[in-house]
Design an enzyme around this catalytic site. Sequence first.
Site, PDB file in Angstrom:
ATOM      1  N   SER A  78       0.857  -1.196   0.000  1.00  0.00           N
ATOM      2  CA  SER A  78       0.000   0.000   0.000  1.00  0.00           C
ATOM      3  C   SER A  78       0.884   1.235   0.000  1.00  0.00           C
ATOM      4  O   SER A  78       1.980   1.228   0.571  1.00  0.00           O
ATOM      5  CB  SER A  78      -0.894   0.031   1.240  1.00  0.00           C
ATOM      6  OG  SER A  78      -1.562   1.277   1.333  1.00  0.00           O
TER       7      SER A  78
ATOM      8  N   TYR B 232      -1.512  -0.660  10.213  1.00  0.00           N
ATOM      9  CA  TYR B 232      -1.675  -1.180   8.837  1.00  0.00           C
ATOM     10  C   TYR B 232      -0.548  -0.661   7.944  1.00  0.00           C
ATOM     11  O   TYR B 232       0.055  -1.428   7.175  1.00  0.00           O
ATOM     12  CB  TYR B 232      -3.040  -0.734   8.324  1.00  0.00           C
ATOM     13  CG  TYR B 232      -3.307  -0.959   6.851  1.00  0.00           C
ATOM     14  CD1 TYR B 232      -3.671  -2.207   6.358  1.00  0.00           C
ATOM     15  CD2 TYR B 232      -3.216   0.109   5.951  1.00  0.00           C
ATOM     16  CE1 TYR B 232      -3.945  -2.386   5.008  1.00  0.00           C
ATOM     17  CE2 TYR B 232      -3.491  -0.068   4.604  1.00  0.00           C
ATOM     18  CZ  TYR B 232      -3.842  -1.314   4.135  1.00  0.00           C
ATOM     19  OH  TYR B 232      -4.111  -1.484   2.794  1.00  0.00           O
TER      20      TYR B 232
HETATM   21  P1  NAP Z   1     -11.496  -5.718   0.392  1.00  0.00           P
HETATM   22  O1  NAP Z   1     -12.433  -5.234  -0.668  1.00  0.00           O
HETATM   23  O2  NAP Z   1     -11.792  -5.455   1.823  1.00  0.00           O
HETATM   24  O3  NAP Z   1     -11.278  -7.293   0.162  1.00  0.00           O
HETATM   25  C1  NAP Z   1     -10.421  -7.987   1.009  1.00  0.00           C
HETATM   26  C2  NAP Z   1     -10.257  -9.403   0.523  1.00  0.00           C
HETATM   27  O4  NAP Z   1      -9.300 -10.055   1.369  1.00  0.00           O
HETATM   28  C3  NAP Z   1     -11.524 -10.209   0.600  1.00  0.00           C
HETATM   29  O5  NAP Z   1     -11.526 -11.127  -0.468  1.00  0.00           O
HETATM   30  C4  NAP Z   1     -11.382 -10.933   1.939  1.00  0.00           C
HETATM   31  O6  NAP Z   1     -12.096 -12.164   1.994  1.00  0.00           O
HETATM   32  C5  NAP Z   1      -9.894 -11.199   1.943  1.00  0.00           C
HETATM   33  N1  NAP Z   1      -9.336 -11.418   3.278  1.00  0.00           N
HETATM   34  C6  NAP Z   1      -9.316 -10.561   4.327  1.00  0.00           C
HETATM   35  N2  NAP Z   1      -8.709 -11.135   5.380  1.00  0.00           N
HETATM   36  C7  NAP Z   1      -8.332 -12.384   4.977  1.00  0.00           C
HETATM   37  C8  NAP Z   1      -7.682 -13.470   5.599  1.00  0.00           C
HETATM   38  N3  NAP Z   1      -7.272 -13.410   6.887  1.00  0.00           N
HETATM   39  N4  NAP Z   1      -7.457 -14.600   4.879  1.00  0.00           N
HETATM   40  C9  NAP Z   1      -7.863 -14.688   3.584  1.00  0.00           C
HETATM   41  N5  NAP Z   1      -8.499 -13.691   2.947  1.00  0.00           N
HETATM   42  C10 NAP Z   1      -8.729 -12.558   3.635  1.00  0.00           C
HETATM   43  O7  NAP Z   1     -10.022  -5.147   0.171  1.00  0.00           O
HETATM   44  P2  NAP Z   1      -9.270  -4.539  -1.116  1.00  0.00           P
HETATM   45  O8  NAP Z   1      -9.383  -3.067  -1.029  1.00  0.00           O
HETATM   46  O9  NAP Z   1      -9.629  -5.260  -2.345  1.00  0.00           O
HETATM   47  O10 NAP Z   1      -7.770  -4.885  -0.682  1.00  0.00           O
HETATM   48  C11 NAP Z   1      -6.986  -5.895  -1.298  1.00  0.00           C
HETATM   49  C12 NAP Z   1      -5.544  -5.634  -0.934  1.00  0.00           C
HETATM   50  O11 NAP Z   1      -5.198  -4.325  -1.395  1.00  0.00           O
HETATM   51  C13 NAP Z   1      -5.253  -5.636   0.563  1.00  0.00           C
HETATM   52  O12 NAP Z   1      -4.010  -6.218   0.815  1.00  0.00           O
HETATM   53  C14 NAP Z   1      -5.240  -4.155   0.913  1.00  0.00           C
HETATM   54  O13 NAP Z   1      -4.468  -3.902   2.066  1.00  0.00           O
HETATM   55  C15 NAP Z   1      -4.608  -3.586  -0.339  1.00  0.00           C
HETATM   56  N6  NAP Z   1      -4.837  -2.160  -0.541  1.00  0.00           N
HETATM   57  C16 NAP Z   1      -6.089  -1.657  -0.739  1.00  0.00           C
HETATM   58  C17 NAP Z   1      -6.245  -0.289  -0.925  1.00  0.00           C
HETATM   59  C18 NAP Z   1      -7.596   0.349  -1.120  1.00  0.00           C
HETATM   60  O14 NAP Z   1      -7.692   1.594  -1.072  1.00  0.00           O
HETATM   61  N7  NAP Z   1      -8.646  -0.395  -1.365  1.00  0.00           N
HETATM   62  C19 NAP Z   1      -5.135   0.550  -0.913  1.00  0.00           C
HETATM   63  C20 NAP Z   1      -3.867   0.000  -0.725  1.00  0.00           C
HETATM   64  C21 NAP Z   1      -3.736  -1.357  -0.548  1.00  0.00           C
HETATM   65  P3  NAP Z   1     -13.665 -12.223   2.461  1.00  0.00           P
HETATM   66  O15 NAP Z   1     -14.448 -11.604   1.327  1.00  0.00           O
HETATM   67  O16 NAP Z   1     -13.954 -13.673   2.585  1.00  0.00           O
HETATM   68  O17 NAP Z   1     -13.784 -11.440   3.722  1.00  0.00           O
END
Ligand code: NAP
Length: 248
Positions: free
Chosen positions: A143, A157
């Site tokens: 991130s 985080y």
């Molecule tokens: P999201 O929409 O909240 O989706 C999170 C995903 O991770 C879901 O599929 C969830 O599964 C899964 N997950 C969470 N905890 C888990 C665990 N302990 N074991 C296995 N699966 C798990 O998040 P996102 O925004 O797509 O984020 C994806 C990645 O991008 C993350 O690493 C996040 O830190 C990073 N990121 C996101 C942003 C942003 O602004 N969105 C920015 C920077 C980095 P369930 O559906 O089953 O709960």
Amino acid sequence: MSRVMLITGASRGIGAATARFAAAEGYALCLNYRQRQDAMDALVKELRAAGTEVIAVPADVADEQQVARLFATLDDQFGRLDVLVNNAGMLERQMRLEQMDAARLARVFGVNVVGSFNCAAQAVKRMSTRHGGQGGAIVNVSSIAAKLGAPNEYIDYAAAKGAIDSMTLGLAKEVAAEGIRVNAVRPGIIETEIHASGGEPGRVERVKGSVPMGRGGLAEEVAAAILWLASDRASYTTGALLDVSGGR
Ligand code: NAP
């Protein structure tokens, strides 16, 4: 046989977008999720209807035994692994550092850091020429918070993502001569449900003015970078931290 990609946290958001792009590029897919079976079932149905070979495996990436079972299922179903996308990640409610307790830190570092290490270790055992593998690629989802620190929101985080950056740099060098490339994307503010889990569903709207491009990003814009880093087109790229953050 198709190249096989394992994506953790693929039921929603950036992971699901990556799965759709990977399917369109002809990968066979092993998709992990933690609990949202409804979302995963719908995605698997959509991808199978389009002809993709795909399985979905629930596992908490923070749990070493569950990750071992995830990879054992991958072995049974596909017998190979070409790309690991270490995407599963989470954050908790926004607060200052002095309000965070040790249980929260254990959860945040457990999923984001230990989870990524658990999956990377299993992938290296299968991909490394040192272990009889054919090589491969690992893409970590870090991130831009690792660079900015996330003050007043979630320094825990941000620090966990900083650890992912360090792991990317170290592992890239450790396995560079064993056929494995290791890179990371560092997304900025992306339109997914993760902001709601931090207690602020409208965070993208509030923060977008601080993004030089003036908007939040889409999951697909991160997925495109992940697919490039995973591909042979990135054959001389390893240890890179690719910011996908609208200039933030
Ligand atoms: P999201 O929409 O909240 O989706 C999170 C995903 O991770 C879901 O599929 C969830 O599964 C899964 N997950 C969470 N905890 C888990 C665990 N302990 N074991 C296995 N699966 C798990 O998040 P996102 O925004 O797509 O984020 C994806 C990645 O991008 C993350 O690493 C996040 O830190 C990073 N990121 C996101 C942003 C942003 O602004 N969105 C920015 C920077 C980095 P369930 O559906 O089953 O709960």
